[in-house]
Scaffold this motif. Structure first.
Motif, short mmCIF file in Angstrom:
data_model
loop_
_atom_site.label_atom_id
_atom_site.label_comp_id
_atom_site.label_asym_id
_atom_site.label_seq_id
_atom_site.Cartn_x
_atom_site.Cartn_y
_atom_site.Cartn_z
N ALA A 439 2.33 1.12 -10.57
CA ALA A 439 2.83 -0.24 -10.75
C ALA A 439 3.21 -0.87 -9.41
O ALA A 439 2.91 -2.05 -9.15
CB ALA A 439 4.04 -0.24 -11.70
N GLY A 440 3.87 -0.07 -8.55
CA GLY A 440 4.22 -0.57 -7.23
C GLY A 440 2.99 -0.90 -6.40
O GLY A 440 2.94 -1.94 -5.72
N ILE A 441 1.99 -0.03 -6.46
CA ILE A 441 0.74 -0.29 -5.73
C ILE A 441 0.07 -1.56 -6.25
O ILE A 441 -0.40 -2.40 -5.47
CB ILE A 441 -0.21 0.92 -5.85
CG1 ILE A 441 0.36 2.13 -5.12
CG2 ILE A 441 -1.59 0.58 -5.29
CD1 ILE A 441 -0.40 3.42 -5.37
N ALA A 442 0.03 -1.70 -7.58
CA ALA A 442 -0.61 -2.88 -8.17
C ALA A 442 0.09 -4.16 -7.74
O ALA A 442 -0.55 -5.17 -7.40
CB ALA A 442 -0.60 -2.77 -9.70
N ILE A 443 1.42 -4.13 -7.72
CA ILE A 443 2.19 -5.32 -7.33
C ILE A 443 1.93 -5.68 -5.87
O ILE A 443 1.70 -6.86 -5.52
CB ILE A 443 3.68 -5.08 -7.58
CG1 ILE A 443 3.96 -5.06 -9.09
CG2 ILE A 443 4.53 -6.15 -6.89
CD1 ILE A 443 5.36 -4.61 -9.44
N ILE A 444 1.98 -4.68 -5.00
CA ILE A 444 1.78 -4.95 -3.57
C ILE A 444 0.36 -5.43 -3.30
O ILE A 444 0.13 -6.38 -2.54
CB ILE A 444 2.10 -3.68 -2.75
CG1 ILE A 444 3.58 -3.37 -2.84
CG2 ILE A 444 1.68 -3.87 -1.28
CD1 ILE A 444 3.97 -2.04 -2.21
N VAL A 445 -0.62 -4.77 -3.94
CA VAL A 445 -2.02 -5.14 -3.70
C VAL A 445 -2.29 -6.56 -4.20
O VAL A 445 -2.92 -7.36 -3.49
CB VAL A 445 -2.97 -4.13 -4.38
CG1 VAL A 445 -4.40 -4.66 -4.36
CG2 VAL A 445 -2.90 -2.79 -3.67
N ASN A 446 -1.84 -6.89 -5.42
CA ASN A 446 -2.14 -8.25 -5.91
C ASN A 446 -1.40 -9.31 -5.10
O ASN A 446 -1.89 -10.43 -4.95
CB ASN A 446 -1.90 -8.37 -7.42
CG ASN A 446 -0.44 -8.48 -7.81
OD1 ASN A 446 0.32 -9.29 -7.29
ND2 ASN A 446 -0.04 -7.68 -8.78
N ALA A 447 -0.23 -8.96 -4.56
CA ALA A 447 0.48 -9.92 -3.70
C ALA A 447 -0.29 -10.15 -2.40
O ALA A 447 -0.41 -11.29 -1.92
CB ALA A 447 1.88 -9.42 -3.40
N LEU A 448 -0.83 -9.08 -1.82
CA LEU A 448 -1.61 -9.21 -0.59
C LEU A 448 -2.92 -9.95 -0.84
O LEU A 448 -3.35 -10.78 -0.02
CB LEU A 448 -1.88 -7.83 0.01
CG LEU A 448 -0.65 -7.09 0.55
CD1 LEU A 448 -1.04 -5.70 1.03
CD2 LEU A 448 -0.01 -7.89 1.69
N VAL A 449 -3.56 -9.66 -1.97
CA VAL A 449 -4.80 -10.36 -2.31
C VAL A 449 -4.50 -11.85 -2.50
O VAL A 449 -5.25 -12.72 -2.03
CB VAL A 449 -5.44 -9.77 -3.57
CG1 VAL A 449 -6.59 -10.65 -4.06
CG2 VAL A 449 -5.94 -8.35 -3.31
N GLU A 450 -3.39 -12.16 -3.17
CA GLU A 450 -3.02 -13.56 -3.38
C GLU A 450 -2.80 -14.28 -2.07
O GLU A 450 -3.14 -15.46 -1.93
CB GLU A 450 -1.74 -13.62 -4.24
CG GLU A 450 -1.36 -15.00 -4.74
CD GLU A 450 -0.60 -15.83 -3.72
OE1 GLU A 450 -0.64 -17.07 -3.82
OE2 GLU A 450 0.04 -15.24 -2.82
#
Length: 473
Positions: A439-450
């Protein structure tokens, strides 16, 4: 099939986004991979889902061939040869993995790729400036998957009136297939027959298709009877339906209120729609998953019809629709189509539509609900936080050419993390150490992609988040 890269006009001033062609197939494949990791309680994967996984794999391979063609690294003959090679490979996978008969394997391996090739270039040619090459791959892949499943499943349900045991979720699924197939027929006929682009013929065509959809048999009963029976099945469903209608009325009221000002909305103002959709999807996934699934598909059909009505300048609704688009249009809507509302709905609904059994309380809902919340987390909460905080407090930009700020990205991560923690503390989701890490990885990755992507984030972020969360074990 074109051989020149400049044959099509994509959304101006941004990258081609070819990497997007991997997202939809990756999400399907991650679901299969996760199923084999859960030895104690594996998901039941329907036969149609397994077939779709193979189809999307073929679409991914052909997307790479299309990329080579557009970039002039391949010519037309080579692309056609690759098309048949990929079709043959998929046919072999159908035969080896699913044990289908030879004729079915050949047709299922080849026809979806041929259709994908045709629909992909038709989309780019018909609505210039509306898509990047990568965004068009997601749209075309989604259309092909829907058509493939509908052609295989719906005729059997319509013809065989007896001997079919259908759960409530299957009935909802077939209602949406009928409704969206009717909308697809309206789109194709309006595109093919110019006469239908006038107001009176369009109203007639819309009325005829609506009646046909309502009376289309699902088992022993027409679709409209099945729909009414479901909506009136229990008091909770009726109350939730009324609540959804109230939220829809609130949304319309907000649009009318914006009309009174007569000025174009800001990025922060448009995030009101994101908050409204969180209010719909958050509680809906937990309490009324089946109704949410039905409502999301029906709303997609309504938005497509409204956009068609605007494009053909349908009297008397076209002026109001044009005003709404002019006030709420996103800066990324540079073509004739107003795709922002469609992308918002589709983005939040994609995890629900992609999951093989989204409303199965034992396997996917309840404590396993987090992957289904991918759209709500990444768009409704994360993207909203990034836009609002970035708009009001963002001072440090990621680059000179970017309007995304570091403050917005941090807000995106913090608000999503807070939402996940709150759901965990309330007992809505279960988090092991491994799942919390994913979940932490998903949050960080989608924030960086955004913060970095110039593609449509409403379409990209839910798929990226869903893929990572689905891989968690």
């Amino acid at each position: 099939m074109p051989s020149k890269a400049n044959f099509y006009i994509t959304r101006p001033g941004i990258s081609d986004g070819w990497w997007l062609c991997t997202l939809l197939p990756a999400c399907y494949m991650a679901t299969v991979w996760r199923n084999y990791q859960h030895h104690r309680q594996p998901l039941h994967l329907p036969e149609g889902f397994k077939r779709t996984v193979i189809v999307t794999f073929g679409l991914l391979l052909h997307s790479l061939a299309i990329c080579g063609l557009v970039r002039e690294r391949l010519n037309r003959r080579q692309t056609v040869l690759l098309l048949f090679a990929y079709g043959s490979l998929c046919s072999l996978l159908f035969y080896v993995c699913l044990g289908e008969n030879a004729v079915f394997c050949v047709l299922s391996g080849l026809l979806p790729i041929v259709f994908y090739d045709r629909i992909y270039f038709t989309i780019l040619r018909t609505v210039p400036k509306s898509f990047t090459y990568g965004e068009a791959t997601i749209v075309a892949q989604g259309i092909v998957c829907f058509v493939y499943c509908t052609v295989l499943q719906l005729p059997r349900v319509m013809i065989h009136s007896t001997g079919l045991h259908m759960s409530q979720m299957r009935i909802i699924y077939f209602i949406l297939q009928v409704g969206l197939a009717g909308v697809g027929l309206l789109v194709v006929t309006t595109y093919s027959i110019r006469f239908l682009r006038k107001s009176v013929p369009f109203w007639i065509a819309l009325a005829v298709i609506t009646v046909a959809v309502a009376l289309c048999p699902i088992g022993k009963q027409p679709a409209i009877t099945r729909l009414i029976a479901f909506l009136a099945s229990d008091i909770e469903t009726m109350i939730t339906t009324v609540a959804y209608l109230a939220l829809l009325l609130l949304t319309v009221s907000f649009v009318i209120w914006q009309f009174s000002y007569g000025r174009r909305s800001t990025t922060a103002t448009r995030k009101v729609f994101h908050l409204l959709i969180v209010m719909v999807y958050g509680p809906g996934l937990w309490c009324q998953c089946g109704l949410l699934y039905l409502a999301s598909g029906l709303m997609l059909a309504v938005l497509i019809v409204l956009e068609m009505a605007r494009l053909v300048q349908l009297w008397p609704v076209a002026p109001a629709l044009n005003t709404a688009v002019r006030l709420f249009i996103d800066e990324k809507d540079s073509g004739a189509l107003a795709l922002t509302p469609l992308y918002l709905l589709v983005g939040c609904s994609l995890p629900l539509w992609l999951h093989p059994s989204p409303c199965d309380v034992t396997n996917s809902a309840g404590l396993q609900i987090l992957p289904l919340l991918s759209g709500v987390l990444s768009i409704g909460i994360g993207d909203t936080a990034a836009s609002v905080v970035g708009f009001y407090l963002g001072k440090h930009k990621w680059s000179a050419r970017s309007n995304k700020s570091v403050e917005g990205t941090l807000a995106c991560v913090l608000l999503q993390s807070l939402a996940v923690f709150t759901l965990y503390r309330l007992g809505v989701i279960y988090l092991s150490v491994s799942r919390a890490a994913y979940a932490g990885i998903a949050i960080i990755v989608n924030a960086l992609v955004e913060s970095r992507t110039d593609q449509i984030d409403n379409l990209v972020l839910p798929l990226v988040t869903y893929f990572i969360l689905t891989c968690s074990t």
